[in-house]
Scaffold this motif. Sequence first.
Motif, mmCIF file in Angstrom:
data_model
loop_
_atom_site.group_PDB
_atom_site.id
_atom_site.type_symbol
_atom_site.label_atom_id
_atom_site.label_comp_id
_atom_site.label_asym_id
_atom_site.label_seq_id
_atom_site.Cartn_x
_atom_site.Cartn_y
_atom_site.Cartn_z
ATOM 1 N N UNK A 331 -5.531 2.883 11.191
ATOM 2 C CA UNK A 331 -4.138 3.008 11.590
ATOM 3 C C UNK A 331 -3.646 1.784 12.338
ATOM 4 N N UNK A 332 -4.532 1.010 12.929
ATOM 5 C CA UNK A 332 -4.001 -0.134 13.667
ATOM 6 C C UNK A 332 -4.256 -1.470 12.978
ATOM 7 N N UNK A 333 -5.171 -1.526 12.019
ATOM 8 C CA UNK A 333 -5.427 -2.812 11.372
ATOM 9 C C UNK A 333 -5.271 -2.770 9.861
ATOM 10 N N UNK A 334 -5.772 -1.717 9.257
ATOM 11 C CA UNK A 334 -5.833 -1.732 7.793
ATOM 12 C C UNK A 334 -4.983 -0.616 7.213
ATOM 13 N N UNK A 335 -3.695 -0.684 7.512
ATOM 14 C CA UNK A 335 -2.813 0.392 7.055
ATOM 15 C C UNK A 335 -2.753 0.441 5.536
ATOM 16 N N UNK A 336 -3.129 -0.664 4.881
ATOM 17 C CA UNK A 336 -3.053 -0.668 3.421
ATOM 18 C C UNK A 336 -4.086 0.266 2.805
ATOM 19 N N UNK A 337 -5.145 0.573 3.568
ATOM 20 C CA UNK A 337 -6.195 1.435 3.026
ATOM 21 C C UNK A 337 -5.729 2.885 2.878
ATOM 22 N N UNK A 338 -4.752 3.276 3.682
ATOM 23 C CA UNK A 338 -4.333 4.682 3.676
ATOM 24 C C UNK A 338 -3.501 4.940 2.419
ATOM 25 N N UNK A 339 -3.804 5.950 1.652
ATOM 26 C CA UNK A 339 -2.976 6.261 0.495
ATOM 27 C C UNK A 339 -1.540 6.514 0.935
ATOM 28 N N UNK A 340 -0.599 6.072 0.120
ATOM 29 C CA UNK A 340 0.795 6.088 0.559
ATOM 30 C C UNK A 340 1.279 7.460 1.044
ATOM 31 N N UNK A 343 -0.026 7.967 4.365
ATOM 32 C CA UNK A 343 0.582 7.037 5.318
ATOM 33 C C UNK A 343 1.912 7.589 5.800
#
Lengths: 523, 365, 388
Positions: A331-340, A343
């Motif tokens: 949640x603080x660095x790799x927000x791209x990893x979370x499925x949309x 997110x």
Amino acid sequence: MFNLLKRLVSKKNSTKEKGELLGSDIQRNLDRIKEIFINANDIVIRAFRVGSYRKIKASIVFIDGLVDTGALNEHIIKPLVSDIRLTQPNLWLTNKQIFRLAKEQVLSVGNLQEVESLEDVVSRILSGNIVLFLDGIPTAFTSSLQGWEARGIEEPETEAVVRGPREGFTETLRTNTAQLRRKIKSPNLKFEIIKVGRETQTDVCVTYIKGIANDKVVEEVRRRIKSIDTDSILESGYIEQFIEDGPFSIFPTVGNSEKPDVVGGKLLEGRVGIITDGTPFVLTVPFLFIEAFQVSEDYYSRPYYSTLVRWFRFIAFFFSIFSPSIYVALTTFHQEMIPTPLLVTMAASKEGTPFPALVEAIVMGVIFEILREAGVRLPRPVGQAVSIVGAMVIGEAAVSAGLIGAPMVIVIAITAISSFVVPVISDAGAVMRLFLVIMSGFLGQFGLMLGVTGILTHMVSLRSFGAPYLSPVAPTTISDLKDLFIRAPWWAMTTRPRVIGWKDPIRQGFRLMPEPPDDDEND
Amino acid sequence: MLEDGKITCRQIIYLIFLSRIIITFTYLPISDTPPRNQDVWISELLSFPVHMLLVLPVYILSQRFKGCSIIQASEIIFGKIGKIIGAMYTWFFLHMTAIVLRQFGEFLSSVPYPETPIIVFISSITLFAAFALRNGLEVISRVGEIVTPIVIGSIVLVVALVAKDMDLKVLKPVLEGGFIPVLYGGFIVATRTTEILFISMLLPYLNRRKLAKRVILVSFILLTILAPIITISVLATFGVQQTLNRTFPFFSTIRIISVANFLERIDALHLGIWVLGVFVKVAIYYYLTVLGAAQVLNLKDYRSIIIPIGTIIISLSILIADSQLQLREFISYKYSLWYALFFILALPLFMLIVSALRGKGMDLK
Amino acid sequence: MKRWLALVLIVMVTMTTCGCWSRRELDTLGVVMGMGIDRAKEDGKISLTIQILKPAEAKKGTTGEGVWTITSSGYTVFDAFRNATMQSERELFLSHNKVIVIGEELARAGIAPLVDFLDRAHEPRRLSYFVIAKGEAKDIILAEHEQESIPAKAIENMIKLYGDTSMAASVNLHEFLKMLASKTTDPIASRIELIGAEGMEREEDSQKRLRLTGAAAFLSDKLVGWLNRSETRGFNWIVGKVKSGIIVVKSPIDESQYVSIEIIRASSKIIPEIQDGKVSVTVKINQEGNFKEQMSNVNLTQPELFSSLERRQAEVIRNEIDAVLQKAQKEWGADIFGFGEAVRREFPKVWKGLEERWHDEFQNVEVRVQVDAKLRRTGVISTPAKSR
């Protein structure tokens, strides 16, 4: 077993340098003992006379409450007072003859020993033996007629099983050794008693199977226990901390169990057990990391399910260590990893909450640990209420008040539940969890992995009594993988773990797989 | 002995393999070298025999001086002058550590953490490596033993996941530019393998010395199988032109993964594996630097120089190049080929000839 | 031990004091869901329209209200982006971008300069769909959608559903860049447009609905023209991207009635040949269909009628292919099919001489189309309910 013990003890007696010896005068001996036990009003000195024609003075000394008085009356006092007259009614007996007569014909107890030094006498009395003095003889009889109030054998709460023996160790050393002996009826099963603790004089028993256990490990255990110089041993935890390999490590390098079948299984793999009088927790060394995931029931259930459950344990361990830190990193660095879609939900619940994810994670982690502690210490019914209500109220209220995002509560809940799955390393887990959360809070996935490398480095550098802690993963032992990620069926477990049982590696024959009988001959 | 630890055959294989493959995991150095077309994977296959040839001098030397590292051997052959060769090797390891660290930091600074200064990454991983070094060779190789299966597994996983985006047609036509550039490429691939020197440094610590041959064979076979798999998967996903202009080809490949609209954008997974692998690579090069320095200086214990050398490595890796471009220029085959060849081939060969002429050779067993 | 503790402390302190450079909490992010790039009014500038997620609204799922839109301009794409942040209270985050829409005018001028940023920067994803707007990209981004709360998501889903008709191109940035990078293959992208007023009940809705209408074809990096829907399926037949769809043929018994055949699977093979220095290409299509609907009331489920249907089916496919070949090859000379690559793979030696003048050669390439169309199943009934 008792013979063995007797031999051990008598050997110790003969070799050890003695202090003050007993005298021939019974009065003097009794005076010395009274002097030593002054103001200790649980000491009982029972004086009487022995002999048929000529009677000599005799005294029995014991501690009230530690001795089975019924047996004492039946087997010691009654024979000495009355039976001796029946066997040799008309003879003039010397002190020496009475002594021999008592020893050989009169005293109807199994374990009768002779002690000569005052120090021995005192220690026997203290450990619940009775000591019998005869006038004119510089030797005293001692017999263990221990009979104190003790807890019966119950099912241990820490290691409950669905299938498997339900008995657990008790606080009495002798009961514990007996339970082990009942499991392993082999003369190779050895029990060696070492007394530790200046004040407590606790019996510590080193147990192993000769021929399977590595002699060097046994010797090392003996050496480490003997070098303990402390006033008291109240629980096996004391010994654990005195003998463990990594005193600064967060990981336990000494295992413990409350169940005779678990300890027996470990002894049979070549480990050494340490039984401490006064606690049902028996230590086993060497302890490998993987043992935390091997539960006794794995070996009693059928292999597929055991393997599956073991994997769940690995996964639960992974969750319990990593889920808060992965959450923070994502949640603080790799927000791209979370499925949309996720997110969207997570960002929505993050809206308006005041704290950074790292702080949320740490605060929630701490609250959880406090709740758990409260639940353990309070009386059981109250404790459960506290933990459940506390968790629900805090979780629910914090979310609805907008203090903490709902996903964080879920993450902490997953962590909490998973951490109970592998209880052995849950304390190490709590430390690792905090460390990793902080690392990932500062540098995200990089920090997390850096933390993991640090932990890995530390773990592979650990040893437990010579066995590499992460064996059989590193160093890899192919043949031991049968009890790591899978639990092979028993007929396939032909060898003992290599780093532990290498002295006698073959556990059983090959080709033990059950097969239907060969029907060819009938055709 | 400086180092009491013993390492197993499997551990040394893993170290050589991991240390080589982990760079491919992000950088794919092969895309810079001839033949610069879809045949690069053949070059990687062809590198196997070249590897075998390049290993020979080092291997013979270590057989001739059993129980001696190449640095100790040079001292036996040349006496005091041998120290210069030892110092050169120590410098080489130092330099390689710095380059690896810089490559590592460059990746982190250009993709996941553009705002963070590169020194943070370099110094933090050096510090953790120093912690591993303090525990000795056994610990490093055991970490390698844990990490390598993870790396292999994730390579296989990634290749399986991008399989649906691959178009193997791009591999045709085979040998478009003729055979010579491909062979040259294979040669360059092999010279990049400075891990050959591990053999000269680590063989004395192998627990069963007889397995030295197996170590060499298995590690390079493993390498020859997995490196082309990575290359092919990148090529087939991106096509030739796009592969050649990627800075981080395998990383880009992982970004293409999309399974069921859920498992997407898993670059953080790549990052994790990359950190684990580079950690081992840095640790082992760093260890060789420290061990080499200790052997040159005849120290009893190498632990005292871990931190000073670590400081040198950190500063060197910062000073080594101004920009990513400069770094790439230096490690491109034009320069590094000769630099590495000098240490892998020329020096050991020279030592071998001199020792044969002087009739020196010994068995410290 | 003490020294190591001190070191760990130093690391911790440095991390706490100067870590967190790249840290961003979720509630400080403006997640970009879609972007449109147009030519700005000012000379030489680029106008960028970006759609930003409003998480709380998007979660509620109110139609079309999960996002808000910023328009900004700059000399480069990145410049325009950073200028956009001046209108946004949150840092723009590109990794979840779903669609990239390029305006027609800009696409005609050349697309290569625009995509460099999208390829070079680490945040944008190559999995975003790449769409060319007929008209202005901004209008596409601002279009309204009935169901989806995030418009960019709606466009993404539309493109994902292309397989139901196979009459639109489905191209993401990754595929587009691959085609763009190729020396001979010309790229193609999805085409999207606003549809007109007809069929809409309310006046204000009429101008704001989207429809995928085929594909945009490029020559090198410049848009040369549009493919309509059946031409797009022709293209998909050749490159083997037909997933499903309906082929409508006339009933063999009653020419005034229609029969629909559902495409179950299709594949293609491009076989280049060279004879006397002349390049020719054979496109082989294998297609299987199911008999899904008939509007006449005769029993068509008879073997001889089935084979007649198969012939008609093949005829439709061939017509679609011919149409696209006519346009792309003869009219534009754009090798969107990758024939050049195919020739290179088969005849690398000849190709060396051919590469430079491929685009001239391409227009003269003879393309033979072989269609093998099969009809497999009749559905759960054989004769229609009301049959003669």
